[in-house]
Design an enzyme around this catalytic site. Structure first.
Site, PDB file in Angstrom:
ATOM      1  N   ARG A 128       0.979  -1.245  -0.213  1.00 30.61           N
ATOM      2  CA  ARG A 128      -0.109   0.141   0.060  1.00 30.61           C
ATOM      3  C   ARG A 128       0.962   1.210   0.010  1.00 30.61           C
ATOM      4  O   ARG A 128       1.466   1.558   1.149  1.00 30.61           O
ATOM      5  CB  ARG A 128      -1.013  -0.176   1.338  1.00 30.61           C
ATOM      6  CG  ARG A 128      -2.216   1.014   1.049  1.00 30.61           C
ATOM      7  CD  ARG A 128      -2.873   0.957   2.545  1.00 30.61           C
ATOM      8  NE  ARG A 128      -3.311  -0.225   2.718  1.00 30.61           N
ATOM      9  CZ  ARG A 128      -3.272  -0.445   4.243  1.00 30.61           C
ATOM     10  NH1 ARG A 128      -3.212   0.145   5.082  1.00 30.61           N
ATOM     11  NH2 ARG A 128      -3.872  -1.839   4.365  1.00 30.61           N
ATOM     12  N   HIS A 158       2.240  -2.516   5.462  1.00 33.14           N
ATOM     13  CA  HIS A 158       1.691  -2.739   4.029  1.00 33.14           C
ATOM     14  C   HIS A 158       2.623  -1.680   3.438  1.00 33.14           C
ATOM     15  O   HIS A 158       2.803  -1.896   2.077  1.00 33.14           O
ATOM     16  CB  HIS A 158       0.172  -2.226   4.186  1.00 33.14           C
ATOM     17  CG  HIS A 158      -0.752  -3.270   4.519  1.00 33.14           C
ATOM     18  ND1 HIS A 158      -0.760  -4.440   3.462  1.00 33.14           N
ATOM     19  CD2 HIS A 158      -1.590  -3.802   5.746  1.00 33.14           C
ATOM     20  CE1 HIS A 158      -1.822  -5.172   4.142  1.00 33.14           C
ATOM     21  NE2 HIS A 158      -1.931  -5.023   5.159  1.00 33.14           N
ATOM     22  N   ASP A 165      -3.185  -8.929   3.291  1.00 30.40           N
ATOM     23  CA  ASP A 165      -4.683  -9.286   3.820  1.00 30.40           C
ATOM     24  C   ASP A 165      -5.106 -10.301   2.646  1.00 30.40           C
ATOM     25  O   ASP A 165      -5.121 -10.119   1.684  1.00 30.40           O
ATOM     26  CB  ASP A 165      -5.331  -8.156   3.809  1.00 30.40           C
ATOM     27  CG  ASP A 165      -5.202  -6.863   4.707  1.00 30.40           C
ATOM     28  OD1 ASP A 165      -4.087  -7.315   5.621  1.00 30.40           O
ATOM     29  OD2 ASP A 165      -5.362  -5.904   4.790  1.00 30.40           O
ATOM     30  N   GLU A 229      -6.878  -9.112  13.829  1.00 35.84           N
ATOM     31  CA  GLU A 229      -7.648  -9.169  12.470  1.00 35.84           C
ATOM     32  C   GLU A 229      -6.939 -10.662  11.918  1.00 35.84           C
ATOM     33  O   GLU A 229      -5.838 -10.731  11.653  1.00 35.84           O
ATOM     34  CB  GLU A 229      -6.952  -8.181  11.633  1.00 35.84           C
ATOM     35  CG  GLU A 229      -7.195  -6.738  11.785  1.00 35.84           C
ATOM     36  CD  GLU A 229      -6.361  -5.566  11.208  1.00 35.84           C
ATOM     37  OE1 GLU A 229      -5.707  -6.078  10.075  1.00 35.84           O
ATOM     38  OE2 GLU A 229      -6.641  -4.412  11.376  1.00 35.84           O
ATOM     39  N   HIS A 232      -5.142 -10.582   8.466  1.00 37.37           N
ATOM     40  CA  HIS A 232      -3.734  -9.804   8.220  1.00 37.37           C
ATOM     41  C   HIS A 232      -2.514 -10.588   8.618  1.00 37.37           C
ATOM     42  O   HIS A 232      -2.434 -11.034   9.648  1.00 37.37           O
ATOM     43  CB  HIS A 232      -3.589  -8.445   9.090  1.00 37.37           C
ATOM     44  CG  HIS A 232      -2.422  -7.829   8.854  1.00 37.37           C
ATOM     45  ND1 HIS A 232      -2.317  -6.630   8.112  1.00 37.37           N
ATOM     46  CD2 HIS A 232      -1.294  -7.712   9.543  1.00 37.37           C
ATOM     47  CE1 HIS A 232      -1.203  -5.944   8.234  1.00 37.37           C
ATOM     48  NE2 HIS A 232      -0.311  -6.880   9.193  1.00 37.37           N
TER      49      HIS A 232
END
Length: 249
Positions: A128, A158, A165, A229, A232
Site C-alpha cells: 500500500r 503494508h 490481507d 485481524e 492480516h
C-alpha cells in the site's frame, strides 16, 4: 496477465499433506463487483500497467501472480465496499509485494493446494504505497475508524510491501465463511477472542476452523498473524521490515 518469467513459475517442492476436513465450506455471500475509481483513470502502458504499477516495479516489488498465477487477487481498496466507502487505488488491480514476501506467499498457497486442490488464497491487499495511506488517513481521521489506519508518517507494514490481507476461497473465487468479512473492525474479527466468541455462540466451529486453516498455512510459510485481524499477516518481524526495506511511496 503480464508475461511470466521462467524463474517465477518454479514452484516449491512440497511433500503431500493430509486433505482438509469436510468442514471447510463456502460462504453464500456474493462477491461485490469492482467500484468506479475515485480519481480520473490513469493512462495504461502497452502491457496494461498503470503508472502506479510501473512505480512499484521500479522499486523492486513483484506482482504476486507472476510468482503463482493460481493465487487469486481482488483488491479491497480498489472497490467501494470497504470501510472507507470509496476506492483509493485508482487503476491498480494487481497485488505487489517485496520479493521475499511474494515467495513466502507462493509457498503458503502451495501448502494449501497440496492439502486441498480446490482451495486457493484470495488476496485483498498487499503493498500500500504511502500516497494511498495518506488518502486513507484523510478519509478516517475524524471518524471512529481512525485507530485502524496507521499514521502515514510512521507507516504500516503494508507501506513497506511486507504485509498481506487475505482469505481462503474456492478455485473459482468464492470465499469461505470466516465469521466476518475483511475490514470488520470489531471483536468478532479478533483471533485472540475466538474461543470466547465460540462459547458465546457468536462464531461457529466451522468459521473458526476455516480461520485456523488460513493461519496454519501462513505460519508454515513464515508469516506472522495479527491478534486483532484474522486476515492480516506480516511477512517479517516489524524490526526486520524497517531495517531491510524503505517505505514505498
Amino acid at each position: 496477465m503480464p508475461r511470466i518469467s521462467r524463474r517465477a513459475v518454479m514452484f516449491l517442492s512440497l511433500s503431500l499433506l493430509l486433505p482438509i476436513p469436510g468442514w471447510a465450506y463456502r460462504s453464500s455471500e456474493p462477491r461485490s463487483s469492482v467500484g468506479p475509481p475515485s480519481l480520473p483513470p490513469a493512462p495504461l502502458s502497452s502491457d496494461g500497467r498503470c503508472a502506479l504499477e510501473q512505480r512499484l516495479l521500479d522499486q523492486g516489488l513483484i506482482d504476486i501472480q507472476s510468482c503463482d498465477p493460481t493465487i487469486l487477487v481482488d483488491l479491497k481498496y480498489a472497490r467501494s465496499d470497504n470501510f472507507m466507502g470509496e476506492p483509493v487505488y485508482g487503476e491498480l488491480r494487481r497485488c505487489y509485494l517485496q520479493p521475499d514476501a511474494a515467495l513466502k506467499l507462493r509457498k503458503a498457497n502451495a501448502i494449501l493446494t497440496s492439502r486441498n486442490p480446490e482451495l486457493r488464497l484470495l488476496v485483498s491487499d498487499g503493498v500500500r504505497p504511502r500516497s494511498v495511506q495518506r488518502r486513507m488517513w484523510e478519509l478516517v481521521k475524524d471518524t471512529p475508524m481512525r485507530p485502524y489506519v496507521a499514521d502515514p508518517s510512521r507507516g504500516s507494514m503494508h507501506n513497506f510491501g511486507a504485509a498481506v490481507d487475505l482469505t481462503l476461497a474456492s478455485a473459482d473465487g468464492v470465499s469461505l465463511d470466516m465469521g466476518t468479512g475483511m475490514d470488520h473492525f470489531g471483536v468478532l474479527a479478533q483471533p485472540r477472542e475466538e474461543e470466547r466468541l465460540l462459547a458465546a455462540g457468536r462464531l461457529t466451529r466451522d468459521q473458526i476452523a476455516n480461520r485456523k486453516v488460513l493461519r496454519s498455512v501462513m505460519l508454515e510459510a513464515g508469516f506472522r498473524p495479527l491478534s486483532i485481524e484474522w486476515w492480516h499477516f506480516d511477512a517479517f518481524a516489524k524490526e526486520e521490515t524497517r531495517a531491510r526495506f524503505v517505505i514505498i511511496e
